[in-house]
Design an enzyme around this catalytic site. Structure first.
Site, mmCIF file in Angstrom:
data_model
loop_
_atom_site.group_PDB
_atom_site.id
_atom_site.type_symbol
_atom_site.label_atom_id
_atom_site.label_comp_id
_atom_site.label_asym_id
_atom_site.label_seq_id
_atom_site.Cartn_x
_atom_site.Cartn_y
_atom_site.Cartn_z
ATOM 1 N N TYR A 112 43.670 41.564 -30.292
ATOM 2 C CA TYR A 112 44.765 40.740 -30.392
ATOM 3 C C TYR A 112 44.809 40.119 -31.829
ATOM 4 O O TYR A 112 43.840 39.721 -32.592
ATOM 5 C CB TYR A 112 44.778 39.553 -29.664
ATOM 6 C CG TYR A 112 46.108 39.087 -28.981
ATOM 7 C CD1 TYR A 112 46.877 40.143 -28.547
ATOM 8 C CD2 TYR A 112 46.502 37.905 -29.057
ATOM 9 C CE1 TYR A 112 48.221 39.804 -27.869
ATOM 10 C CE2 TYR A 112 47.791 37.574 -28.514
ATOM 11 C CZ TYR A 112 48.477 38.695 -27.966
ATOM 12 O OH TYR A 112 50.034 38.248 -27.719
ATOM 13 N N TRP A 114 45.351 37.755 -33.694
ATOM 14 C CA TRP A 114 44.879 36.349 -34.104
ATOM 15 C C TRP A 114 43.424 36.422 -34.623
ATOM 16 O O TRP A 114 42.620 35.219 -34.602
ATOM 17 C CB TRP A 114 45.469 35.555 -33.070
ATOM 18 C CG TRP A 114 46.726 35.089 -33.199
ATOM 19 C CD1 TRP A 114 47.751 35.477 -32.252
ATOM 20 C CD2 TRP A 114 47.481 34.002 -34.025
ATOM 21 N NE1 TRP A 114 48.898 34.855 -32.511
ATOM 22 C CE2 TRP A 114 48.716 34.055 -33.662
ATOM 23 C CE3 TRP A 114 46.843 33.327 -35.261
ATOM 24 C CZ2 TRP A 114 49.586 33.054 -34.319
ATOM 25 C CZ3 TRP A 114 48.077 32.732 -35.846
ATOM 26 C CH2 TRP A 114 49.474 32.504 -35.406
#
Length: 771
Positions: A112, A114
């Site tokens: 992901y 982030w």
């Protein structure tokens, strides 16, 4: 002692790290940041806490030859610490075995974006480059944050899913030209602490304040009062969760029957309004979607809806829709309907007016339409064409071979035998964690790169310790943020931690493609190379200083982007023939022939009201009468730094705060500061109570991101000692179109917890043995 002060960049802002004798002492805000996030200083607490993964570790059961047994004990097993050499051997051998026996598509490249700020040390980019060079992998499509939006908008307004960011009015335009902002889902400033990729300084609060001082009026349509900052003096319209589409339909019907709508724009710049109008008036189904109808569904008064329709149509206005409203059953509908409502209202394509999404969700949204090119770790084409919608990972693990719909396609879920996760925490962002835990037993092997023993690490077979963003050199460039920020190493990596790149380089060496992966560059050479590539692309000396000067100054401004930005609604209004949108018709698709051709029963050819499976008017509400709002936290980014000082200080007796209306609290004998059990038939968790009329009656708010801490890992429905709301949310797609998550369609109840309070073990490492 010698004090060293180092500039650092993170997803939640830029700071000064203070180091003494190699030890991180504190993190200070930069003086030029008007609204520094308190998450940064909290990183110090987590830097050397007991949850750090210090050596490679392998789950005992897997090491003892049980990787292919579906009744493994991931999540509850002890681990054995091993040498790096053995860890690299185990992972490379397992990659070879799975690829040779099951094909490259049996490897899932889970990540992901982030993971951490930085253009080179970007976990997703590093993982996907490594796996693509090794033969390929099954990838995930879209994001948990905005899956429904990403799929529906290209049909409605055309272009790349994120191109709308450059096509909506910026805050400064709104301040100069707008009179009324109506924000569905609110404008919570807590969300604007962050920016994917890094952030030089926060600007959203200043810009919102400028709008208010310029006389712009705000209406916040949300179940939570504080979703709009106090200084905005916003009119709060508390709405039954998941009913934003019905509210918009009621406003649209009022405009239509009073002829307040922008007939000229709808005729020249849109297609399909006549078919939508037939639905709106009830000609299709016998149900007029008028203000009285909307009141019965949304709880917003009929007269309020009528007045809001008049104001939107007679003032320069912006319809804003936040990401939260589309993370729900039929989440495409409020996005689509918000565009239609803006097209009807008369301000679409006029300066400072029209439509936009995600304002205040990230700091740069609405601050700048885009930023110039900044180089990042180069991608490699994935030889495997198969993918899964991002929120369907548990489905793929539990039901390989099952065929699902996705945006007009039929996808066969692959059989995933090896999950390689680098960046992100699936046991934070996925729904129905007990179901995910069952699914997680299916693959042969799970490999995770982690800095801390969070839930994902405890549910892995092989855990490789990685350096944090404070323990490596890089530079940051945030989404639409017009700056590059240096990220020099603050301290040495903890224990035997390595960077993701170092790990993948070692694995690539064992697998025979190290040169292709590293391109014969060291990490420091890569960082310099990416900066110089950016500098050359933007115009050399005239655009950016030398690398040495940049590294000394820590922050440099990028040259401004002035456009033109394709798909501009102002150009569309001026001349739709010369400036068509990238849609099949060249115009805004109020009715989409393409979507209609899919024949989905949960997403029609125009926006509609579909009753959610779980909401306050559902039969299920008799058993679970509270609607759970599992929104983004104020004290961390998703689950990042839940073990940081700021997050820990926000907890109540070690648990995440859950906010409940005074009337709901009183009826259950619940008082402020109590520990309660929040539950439904999917699971339960403990939380600390905040009693406040900040949330409307019938709603309980519990932010995401607390590390999941099941009392009995592997036992379905077991109590979460901590406060992860995703033990309560449903793992079902919002529709067959996007297959996005529907986390915000969940009903629960809450009761006092009077039993012995179990210790929180979320931050405790598992049992660790040496080789």
């Amino acid at each position: 002692m010698t004090e060293r002060r180092v500039s650092v960049a993170t997803h939640w802002g830029s700071y000064i790290a203070v180091v003494e004798s190699g030890r991180l002492m504190r993190i200070e805000p930069k003086p030029d940041d008007p609204t520094p996030s308190p998450i940064g200083p909290g990183m110090v607490k987590a830097a050397d806490d007991s949850a750090r993964v210090l050596r490679p570790a392998v789950r005992k059961g897997w090491l003892n030859g049980e990787p292919r047994a579906h009744d493994t004990s991931r999540g509850a097993d002890a681990f054995v610490e091993v040498s790096w050499d053995r860890a690299i051997t185990l992972v490379s051998d397992e990659l070879r075995r799975v690829r040779s026996l099951h094909g490259d598509g049996a490897v899932f490249g889970g990540s992901y974006g982030w993971a951490s700020a930085g253009r080179f040390h970007h976990a997703q980019g590093q993982l996907h480059r490594f796996l693509a060079l090794g033969g390929g992998y099954t990838d995930a499509r879209n994001t948990y944050s905005t899956a429904a939006l990403e799929v529906i908008l290209p049909h409605v307004i055309g272009g790349h899913p994120w191109s709308y960011q450059s096509r909506m009015p910026m805050w400064d335009e709104i301040a100069d030209n707008c009179e009324l902002v109506v924000a569905f889902g609110g404008l919570a400033l807590k969300n604007s602490q962050i920016n994917p990729g890094g952030l030089a300084r926060h600007q959203t609060r200043e810009l919102q304040l400028r709008c208010r001082e310029a006389g712009v009026r705000f209406v916040s349509v949300s179940p939570i009062r504080s979703d709009a900052a106090g200084f905005l003096d916003a009119e709060w319209l508390p709405i039954v969760p998941n009913t934003d589409t019905a509210a918009m339909l009621g406003i649209a019907h009022t405009m239509l029957v009073n002829r307040w709508h922008d007939e000229d724009f709808l005729r020249r710049c849109c297609v399909g309004f006549d078919r939508f109008a037939s639905y709106l008036t009830g000609e299709v189904d016998g149900i007029p979607k008028d203000a009285a109808w909307a009141e019965r569904i949304t709880g917003i008064g009929r007269d309020v809806i009528i007045d809001l329709a008049r104001r939107l149509a007679t003032q320069r206005s912006v319809i804003m829709v936040n990401y939260a409203v589309q993370r729900a059953d039929h989440g495409e509908q409020p996005i689509w309907m918000s565009v239609v409502l803006a097209a009807m209202a008369g301000s679409m394509g006029r300066p400072g007016g029209g439509w936009g999404a995600g304002y205040a969700t990230m700091d740069a949204t609405g601050v700048a339409p885009d930023r110039p090119f900044v180089a990042t770790i180069p991608a490699v084409a994935n030889p495997v064409a198969d993918f899964i919608p991002v929120a369907r990972i548990a489905d793929a693990l539990l039901h390989p071979g099952e065929v699902i719909d996705y945006d007009g396609r039929r996808l066969t879920l692959p059989e995933l035998r090896l999950v390689y996760w680098c960046g992100g925490n699936p046991f934070h962002h996925h729904q129905d964690l007990h179901r995910l835990a069952r699914a997680w037993q299916a693959p042969d092997t799970v490999v995770v790169h982690e800095a801390w023993w969070n839930t994902s690490a405890k549910f892995a077979d092989i855990v490789l310790p990685v350096a944090t963003s404070l323990e490596r050199d890089d530079f940051a460039a945030g989404f639409s943020d017009p700056h590059i920020v240096a990220m020099p190493k603050v301290r040495e990596p903890a224990g035997e931690s390595r960077t993701d790149h170092q790990i993948f380089a070692a694995l690539a060496s064992r697998l025979g493609y190290e040169r292709e992966f590293t391109e014969s560059r060291s990490e420091s050479e890569w960082v310099r190379h990416l900066y110089e590539q950016t500098r050359a692309t933007l115009g050399g000396d005239a655009a950016l200083p030398s690398f040495e000067e940049f590294w000394r100054s820590s922050t440099v401004a990028l040259p401004p982007l002035t456009g033109p930005f394709p798909g501009n609604f102002g150009d569309l209004r001026t001349d739709p023939r010369r400036s068509p949108l990238p849609t099949p018709s060249g115009r805004i698709e109020i009715f989409s022939e393409k979507i209609d051709s899919f024949g989905y029963d949960d997403c029609a050819g125009h926006p509609k009201w579909f009753e959610p499976e779980e909401w306050l008017r559902a039969d299920r509400s008799d058993r679970y009468p509270l609607h759970l709002i599992s929104n983004q936290p104020a004290s961390r980014l998703h689950s990042q730094y839940d073990n940081g000082g700021f997050s820990l200080d926000s907890k109540i007796n070690g648990r995440e705060p859950a906010t409940i209306n005074p009337l709901d609290a009183a009826s259950r004998g619940i008082a402020d500061g109590m520990i309660v059990r929040v539950y439904n038939d999917r699971g339960s968790c403990l939380a600390g109570v905040v009693v406040s009329d900040d949330v409307m009656q019938g709603v309980i708010q519990l932010s995401t991101g607390a590390w999941w801490d099941p009392v009995q890992p592997g036992r379905s429905g077991t109590l979460d000692r901590h406060s992860n709301p995703n033990v309560l949310t449903a793992d079902r797609p919002c529709s067959r179109l996007s297959q996005g998550p529907s986390a915000l369609s969940a009903l629960v109840d809450v009761e006092r917890y009077d039993g012995p309070l179990p210790d929180v073990l979320a931050y405790s490492p598992p049992s660790l043995d040496g080789e």
